[in-house]
Scaffold this active site. Structure first.
Site, PDB file in Angstrom:
ATOM      1  N   CYS A   1     -43.544 -23.111  80.881  1.00 33.83           N
ATOM      2  CA  CYS A   1     -42.117 -23.355  80.704  1.00 33.83           C
ATOM      3  C   CYS A   1     -41.393 -23.542  82.025  1.00 33.83           C
ATOM      4  O   CYS A   1     -40.240 -23.971  82.038  1.00 33.83           O
ATOM      5  CB  CYS A   1     -41.478 -22.213  79.926  1.00 33.83           C
ATOM      6  SG  CYS A   1     -41.493 -20.621  80.791  1.00 33.83           S
ATOM      7  N   ASN A   2     -42.042 -23.218  83.146  1.00 30.48           N
ATOM      8  CA  ASN A   2     -41.341 -23.386  84.418  1.00 30.48           C
ATOM      9  C   ASN A   2     -42.157 -24.096  85.492  1.00 30.48           C
ATOM     10  O   ASN A   2     -41.791 -24.061  86.651  1.00 30.48           O
ATOM     11  CB  ASN A   2     -40.858 -22.030  84.949  1.00 30.48           C
ATOM     12  CG  ASN A   2     -41.976 -21.011  85.053  1.00 30.48           C
ATOM     13  OD1 ASN A   2     -43.085 -21.336  85.464  1.00 30.48           O
ATOM     14  ND2 ASN A   2     -41.698 -19.778  84.686  1.00 30.48           N
ATOM     15  N   ARG A   3     -43.255 -24.764  85.089  1.00 27.89           N
ATOM     16  CA  ARG A   3     -44.032 -25.507  86.085  1.00 27.89           C
ATOM     17  C   ARG A   3     -44.914 -26.557  85.423  1.00 27.89           C
ATOM     18  O   ARG A   3     -45.361 -26.387  84.277  1.00 27.89           O
ATOM     19  CB  ARG A   3     -44.895 -24.576  86.923  1.00 27.89           C
ATOM     20  CG  ARG A   3     -46.121 -24.019  86.236  1.00 27.89           C
ATOM     21  CD  ARG A   3     -46.931 -23.087  87.116  1.00 27.89           C
ATOM     22  NE  ARG A   3     -46.134 -21.936  87.491  1.00 27.89           N
ATOM     23  CZ  ARG A   3     -45.657 -21.745  88.726  1.00 27.89           C
ATOM     24  NH1 ARG A   3     -45.918 -22.617  89.677  1.00 27.89           N
ATOM     25  NH2 ARG A   3     -44.937 -20.677  89.006  1.00 27.89           N
TER      26      ARG A   3
ATOM     27  N   SER B   1     -43.822 -16.859  89.610  1.00 31.27           N
ATOM     28  CA  SER B   1     -43.201 -16.985  88.291  1.00 31.27           C
ATOM     29  C   SER B   1     -41.691 -16.777  88.350  1.00 31.27           C
ATOM     30  O   SER B   1     -41.163 -16.210  89.304  1.00 31.27           O
ATOM     31  CB  SER B   1     -43.803 -15.953  87.329  1.00 31.27           C
ATOM     32  OG  SER B   1     -45.182 -16.191  87.125  1.00 31.27           O
TER      33      SER B   1
ATOM     34  N   GLU C   1     -44.764 -11.388  86.013  1.00 34.99           N
ATOM     35  CA  GLU C   1     -44.904 -11.480  84.556  1.00 34.99           C
ATOM     36  C   GLU C   1     -46.367 -11.650  84.171  1.00 34.99           C
ATOM     37  O   GLU C   1     -47.162 -12.236  84.887  1.00 34.99           O
ATOM     38  CB  GLU C   1     -44.050 -12.626  84.016  1.00 34.99           C
ATOM     39  CG  GLU C   1     -44.358 -13.999  84.595  1.00 34.99           C
ATOM     40  CD  GLU C   1     -45.224 -14.834  83.686  1.00 34.99           C
ATOM     41  OE1 GLU C   1     -45.638 -14.337  82.631  1.00 34.99           O
ATOM     42  OE2 GLU C   1     -45.519 -15.977  84.062  1.00 34.99           O
ATOM     43  N   SER C   2     -46.699 -11.111  83.016  1.00 26.86           N
ATOM     44  CA  SER C   2     -48.103 -10.994  82.617  1.00 26.86           C
ATOM     45  C   SER C   2     -48.653 -12.215  81.901  1.00 26.86           C
ATOM     46  O   SER C   2     -49.867 -12.383  81.793  1.00 26.86           O
ATOM     47  CB  SER C   2     -48.267  -9.767  81.714  1.00 26.86           C
ATOM     48  OG  SER C   2     -47.380  -9.836  80.605  1.00 26.86           O
TER      49      SER C   2
ATOM     50  N   GLN D   1     -52.280 -18.177  80.771  1.00 27.78           N
ATOM     51  CA  GLN D   1     -52.067 -19.624  80.858  1.00 27.78           C
ATOM     52  C   GLN D   1     -53.043 -20.264  81.839  1.00 27.78           C
ATOM     53  O   GLN D   1     -53.534 -21.370  81.609  1.00 27.78           O
ATOM     54  CB  GLN D   1     -50.618 -19.895  81.257  1.00 27.78           C
ATOM     55  CG  GLN D   1     -49.623 -19.496  80.167  1.00 27.78           C
ATOM     56  CD  GLN D   1     -48.187 -19.407  80.663  1.00 27.78           C
ATOM     57  OE1 GLN D   1     -47.933 -19.111  81.832  1.00 27.78           O
ATOM     58  NE2 GLN D   1     -47.229 -19.652  79.779  1.00 27.78           N
TER      59      GLN D   1
ATOM     60  N   GLY E   1     -39.501 -21.435  66.111  1.00 32.39           N
ATOM     61  CA  GLY E   1     -40.733 -21.827  66.784  1.00 32.39           C
ATOM     62  C   GLY E   1     -41.852 -20.885  66.383  1.00 32.39           C
ATOM     63  O   GLY E   1     -41.597 -19.787  65.873  1.00 32.39           O
ATOM     64  N   ALA E   2     -43.099 -21.316  66.604  1.00 33.74           N
ATOM     65  CA  ALA E   2     -44.236 -20.470  66.225  1.00 33.74           C
ATOM     66  C   ALA E   2     -45.387 -20.592  67.215  1.00 33.74           C
ATOM     67  O   ALA E   2     -46.523 -20.277  66.874  1.00 33.74           O
ATOM     68  CB  ALA E   2     -44.713 -20.823  64.808  1.00 33.74           C
TER      69      ALA E   2
END
Length: 429
Positions: free
Chosen positions: A50-52, A109, A114-115, A120, A185-186
């Site tokens: 979501c951020n890279r 991050s 963050e874990s 990912q 969302g799922a």
């Protein structure tokens, strides 16, 4: 081959720019395959969160590799190269290694420490292996990055708070205990939100998704309720906390939908909206609605997870592991030269023994064997010290230069040395 990273993240671009290059799983695979098939690249992998959006590659030439990767990134995302270039960062060789290690431990991050990022990175490795875009070199790099990430979490408290983008966002909207939550969302982010809400004391959890079966599966895992996506406007009226994290390319929750939901209640309750989707799911105008708190990814940049002491210790671990990985690589780069040198020496011995056989055909088998053992012992003793020493020095920063000296001194053919590390059948036609 050398390591190359070309990427864009929350550190180099604003959220509205990241939205334009955001990739779902299929698009990330398409990018990795396109890069892998380019002329200057041997292996490739894509880390898309979501951020890279980052491309990892092995290349034989820096500029050619960088040019091809950036051009393909522009083509796949649809963002013109001139618009993209000012936000891209590039890391090469040791810098690329250190960057991936920093990503894996969570130092890079939005929520430091963050874990979720380690999973990912692991998923990127799995996808690359399945699609055969990752080979020996990137496999070694990503496997080591996973070990570094696990070490950082074992030896420090970098993720002791268990913080993620979702948990930090839920705190920012005012907490979630006792609240009626609606998740839109799922996917993996929605799953994390559902687990966090359920374990943290939310009064109820409702899951909406375009694919109703996936909504049911997620809701069942947390004891929640599943609804169709079309039922979201009505469900908003019964909620006071919304987490939206779909993969849609446009607005999912409009200002009108949220205004209608908040105006239909008379209890004056606070209404929290957490948008952790990229591109954004929630119309930004919703933030102007009285009583509504809208938190987006842009609001979470720089949120700290671990303490400063933990962060400093993780940085030390990254530096130590980067040095260790590079030393191993340098030592491995020396090995083909040593193997080629010993192969050349063995070939010379074989040729001289054949010559001796022609000149002294009367030698019996015992005599021939004794002569051969003597010659081979002499050659081994002559080569022992230089080959052992060059292996010992191979891990030093100047290690490869010692291997180069051996190649020069013994007139080793570079093609012969390279053949030692070229897998059978991989030669270019």
């Amino acid at each position: 081959m050398s390591y190359l990273v070309v990427g864009i993240s929350h550190r180099s671009a604003a959220i509205d720019v990241l939205e334009r290059v955001a990739l779902d799983a299929d698009a990330a695979t398409k990018l990795a395959l396109a890069v892998h098939n380019s002329a200057a690249v041997a292996e490739s992998a894509v880390v898309a969160t979501c951020n890279r959006t980052e491309v990892y590659a092995t290349v034989d030439r820096f500029h050619a590799g960088m040019d091809e990767v950036t051009a393909i990134l522009s083509d796949v995302t649809g963002v013109p190269l001139l618009d993209l270039a000012e936000h891209l960062y590039v890391h090469f060789e040791e810098g690329a290694v250190a960057h991936l290690f920093q990503v894996a431990v969570g130092l890079d991050s939005m929520v430091v420490g963050e874990s979720q990022i380690l999973g990912q990175v692991k998923e990127t490795l799995r996808v690359g292996q399945d699609n055969e875009t990752i080979g020996t070199d990137l496999n070694a790099l990503f496997q080591h990055a996973l070990r570094v990430g696990k070490r950082a979490r074992t030896e420090t408290g970098i993720d002791s708070a268990g913080r993620s983008v979702v948990s930090a966002g839920l705190e920012a909207v005012g907490g979630f205990e006792g609240r009626r939550a609606l998740i839109v969302g799922a996917g993996s982010m929605a799953s994390l939100a559902a687990q966090t809400l359920s374990a943290g004391g939310a009064r109820s959890v409702t899951v909406a998704n375009r694919n109703y079966e996936r909504a049911v599966a997620l809701a069942d895992r947390v004891g929640g309720t599943a609804i169709e996506l079309a039922a979201v406007p009505a469900a908003l009226r019964d909620a006071d906390l919304v987490v939206s994290c779909t993969g849609a390319r446009g607005v999912v929750l409009t200002e009108a939908m949220i205004r209608d939901a908040t105006s239909s209640t008379s209890d004056g309750r606070a209404f929290g909206v957490l948008d952790v989707a990229l591109p954004r799911d929630v119309a930004p105008e919703a933030a102007r609605i009285p009583g509504v708190t809208l938190i987006t990814l842009a609001d979470l940049v720089g949120t700290a997870g671990g303490s400063e002491a933990d962060i400093d210790e993780v940085r030390r671990i990254v530096g130590e592991e980067t040095g260790s990985f590079e030393a191993t690589r340098r030592a491995a780069s020396v090995a083909p030269t040593v193997v080629a040198l010993r192969a050349m020496a063995s070939g010379l011995v074989d040729a001289e023994l054949a010559r001796l056989e022609r000149r002294l055909p009367g030698l019996d088998e015992h005599q021939r064997n004794e002569v051969e053992r003597t010659i081979r012992r002499v050659v081994d003793k002559v080569l022992h010290n230089p080959t052992v020493r060059v292996k010992e020095l191979g891990g030093d920063p100047g290690g490869p230069t010692y291997a180069d000296a051996l190649r020069q001194l013994f007139a080793l053919d570079q093609a012969t040395v390279e053949a030692v590390t070229t897998p059978k059948g991989s030669e270019q036609a």
